[in-house]
Design a protein around this motif. Structure first.
Motif, PDB file in Angstrom:
ATOM      1  N   PHE A  72      62.975  32.345  51.348  1.00 53.85           N
ATOM      2  CA  PHE A  72      63.467  32.331  52.720  1.00 53.85           C
ATOM      3  C   PHE A  72      64.962  32.579  52.753  1.00 53.85           C
ATOM      4  O   PHE A  72      65.721  31.941  52.036  1.00 53.85           O
ATOM      5  CB  PHE A  72      63.154  30.992  53.399  1.00 53.85           C
ATOM      6  CG  PHE A  72      61.702  30.794  53.668  1.00 53.85           C
ATOM      7  CD1 PHE A  72      61.123  31.333  54.802  1.00 53.85           C
ATOM      8  CD2 PHE A  72      60.909  30.092  52.773  1.00 53.85           C
ATOM      9  CE1 PHE A  72      59.763  31.163  55.049  1.00 53.85           C
ATOM     10  CE2 PHE A  72      59.559  29.918  53.014  1.00 53.85           C
ATOM     11  CZ  PHE A  72      58.984  30.458  54.155  1.00 53.85           C
ATOM     12  N   SER A  73      65.371  33.516  53.593  1.00 54.97           N
ATOM     13  CA  SER A  73      66.807  33.728  53.788  1.00 54.97           C
ATOM     14  C   SER A  73      67.153  33.453  55.253  1.00 54.97           C
ATOM     15  O   SER A  73      66.414  33.826  56.168  1.00 54.97           O
ATOM     16  CB  SER A  73      67.250  35.122  53.374  1.00 54.97           C
ATOM     17  OG  SER A  73      66.331  36.083  53.679  1.00 54.97           O
ATOM     18  N   ILE A  74      68.259  32.754  55.444  1.00 51.19           N
ATOM     19  CA  ILE A  74      68.708  32.371  56.777  1.00 51.19           C
ATOM     20  C   ILE A  74      69.386  33.577  57.422  1.00 51.19           C
ATOM     21  O   ILE A  74      70.319  34.140  56.872  1.00 51.19           O
ATOM     22  CB  ILE A  74      69.676  31.172  56.695  1.00 51.19           C
ATOM     23  CG1 ILE A  74      68.940  29.963  56.109  1.00 51.19           C
ATOM     24  CG2 ILE A  74      70.258  30.854  58.069  1.00 51.19           C
ATOM     25  CD1 ILE A  74      69.835  28.802  55.736  1.00 51.19           C
ATOM     26  N   LYS A  75      68.887  33.954  58.605  1.00 50.36           N
ATOM     27  CA  LYS A  75      69.430  35.106  59.330  1.00 50.36           C
ATOM     28  C   LYS A  75      70.372  34.679  60.448  1.00 50.36           C
ATOM     29  O   LYS A  75      71.259  35.420  60.830  1.00 50.36           O
ATOM     30  CB  LYS A  75      68.300  35.968  59.911  1.00 50.36           C
ATOM     31  CG  LYS A  75      67.383  36.532  58.848  1.00 50.36           C
ATOM     32  CD  LYS A  75      68.158  37.407  57.887  1.00 50.36           C
ATOM     33  CE  LYS A  75      67.265  37.994  56.824  1.00 50.36           C
ATOM     34  NZ  LYS A  75      67.982  38.810  55.868  1.00 50.36           N
ATOM     35  N   ASP A  76      70.161  33.489  60.997  1.00 47.60           N
ATOM     36  CA  ASP A  76      71.012  32.972  62.065  1.00 47.60           C
ATOM     37  C   ASP A  76      70.879  31.456  62.070  1.00 47.60           C
ATOM     38  O   ASP A  76      69.840  30.922  61.686  1.00 47.60           O
ATOM     39  CB  ASP A  76      70.594  33.557  63.411  1.00 47.60           C
ATOM     40  CG  ASP A  76      71.614  33.314  64.519  1.00 47.60           C
ATOM     41  OD1 ASP A  76      72.728  32.840  64.229  1.00 47.60           O
ATOM     42  OD2 ASP A  76      71.302  33.595  65.693  1.00 47.60           O
ATOM     43  N   SER A  77      71.927  30.784  62.469  1.00 44.13           N
ATOM     44  CA  SER A  77      71.923  29.326  62.519  1.00 44.13           C
ATOM     45  C   SER A  77      72.978  28.877  63.518  1.00 44.13           C
ATOM     46  O   SER A  77      74.019  29.519  63.649  1.00 44.13           O
ATOM     47  CB  SER A  77      72.237  28.759  61.133  1.00 44.13           C
ATOM     48  OG  SER A  77      72.461  27.374  61.213  1.00 44.13           O
ATOM     49  N   ARG A  78      72.701  27.774  64.188  1.00 47.73           N
ATOM     50  CA  ARG A  78      73.701  27.212  65.099  1.00 47.73           C
ATOM     51  C   ARG A  78      73.401  25.754  65.375  1.00 47.73           C
ATOM     52  O   ARG A  78      72.260  25.330  65.281  1.00 47.73           O
ATOM     53  CB  ARG A  78      73.791  27.992  66.400  1.00 47.73           C
ATOM     54  CG  ARG A  78      72.553  27.975  67.235  1.00 47.73           C
ATOM     55  CD  ARG A  78      72.702  28.696  68.565  1.00 47.73           C
ATOM     56  NE  ARG A  78      73.164  30.045  68.382  1.00 47.73           N
ATOM     57  CZ  ARG A  78      74.043  30.646  69.175  1.00 47.73           C
ATOM     58  NH1 ARG A  78      74.516  30.011  70.224  1.00 47.73           N
ATOM     59  NH2 ARG A  78      74.432  31.865  68.968  1.00 47.73           N
TER      60      ARG A  78
END
Length: 143
Positions: A72-78
C-alpha cells in the motif's frame, strides 16, 4: 567489564523503549484490517469531516505490487476537522483509512458504507467501534 555491562543495561533498555514508543506514535494505515475501497474511471472529488472532537487523520492509499508497507502506498492524507474539507483524487481504486489518536497512539477505526444519494461514488461512515455512531464521514463524487 561486567560492571560496565550492568551500568549500561538500563541505558540500552531505555533507548530501545524510546525508539519503540516513537514508532508506535506514527500512524500506520496499511496495518488496519478494515480498508474500505472505492473506485472510478474518472477523477474524483471527496469531502471529509468529523462531528466529535479529538485528532483524526484520513489516508487514501492504492495497492501497488511490491510497494512498501505491504503493497500500500499513501496517495493523499490530511487531518480531519469539524469543518468539511475537500480534495481531489485522480481516477483509480483507493482504500480510505481513518485513524484516531488515542493517548498518543494512532488507532484504526471502522469504516462502513452508509446510504448514498444519486451521483455519489461512496459515502463512508467511520466510528471507533464497529457499529458505533458516525464520527467521521467521507463522501466521494465524480469531478
Amino acid at each position: 567489564m561486567r560492571r560496565f555491562r550492568i551500568l549500561m543495561a538500563p541505558v540500552f533498555a531505555g533507548a530501545i523503549l524510546a525508539c519503540t514508543a516513537a514508532f508506535a506514535s506514527e500512524p500506520r494505515p496499511w496495518l488496519c484490517r478494515d480498508k474500505p475501497v472505492f473506485s472510478d474511471s474518472r477523477p474524483m472529488q471527496y469531502e471529509v469531516s468529523q462531528k466529535g472532537g479529538g485528532a483524526w487523520q484520513i489516508f487514501f492509499m492504492q495497492f501497488e505490487l511490491n510497494a512498501a508497507h505491504d503493497g500500500f502506498s499513501i496517495k493523499d492524507s490530511r487531518m480531519v476537522t469539524r469543518s468539511p474539507q475537500s480534495g481531489a483524487l485522480p481516477a483509480g481504486q483507493y482504500y480510505a483509512v481513518v485513524l484516531r489518536n488515542k493517548g498518543g497512539v494512532w488507532v484504526c477505526t471502522y469504516g462502513e458504507e452508509s446510504s448514498r444519494s444519486p451521483g455519489v461514488i461512496s459515502h463512508l461512515c467511520y466510528g471507533a467501534e464497529s457499529g458505533e455512531d458516525c464520527q467521521v464521514t467521507l463522501s466521494v463524487k465524480p469531478q
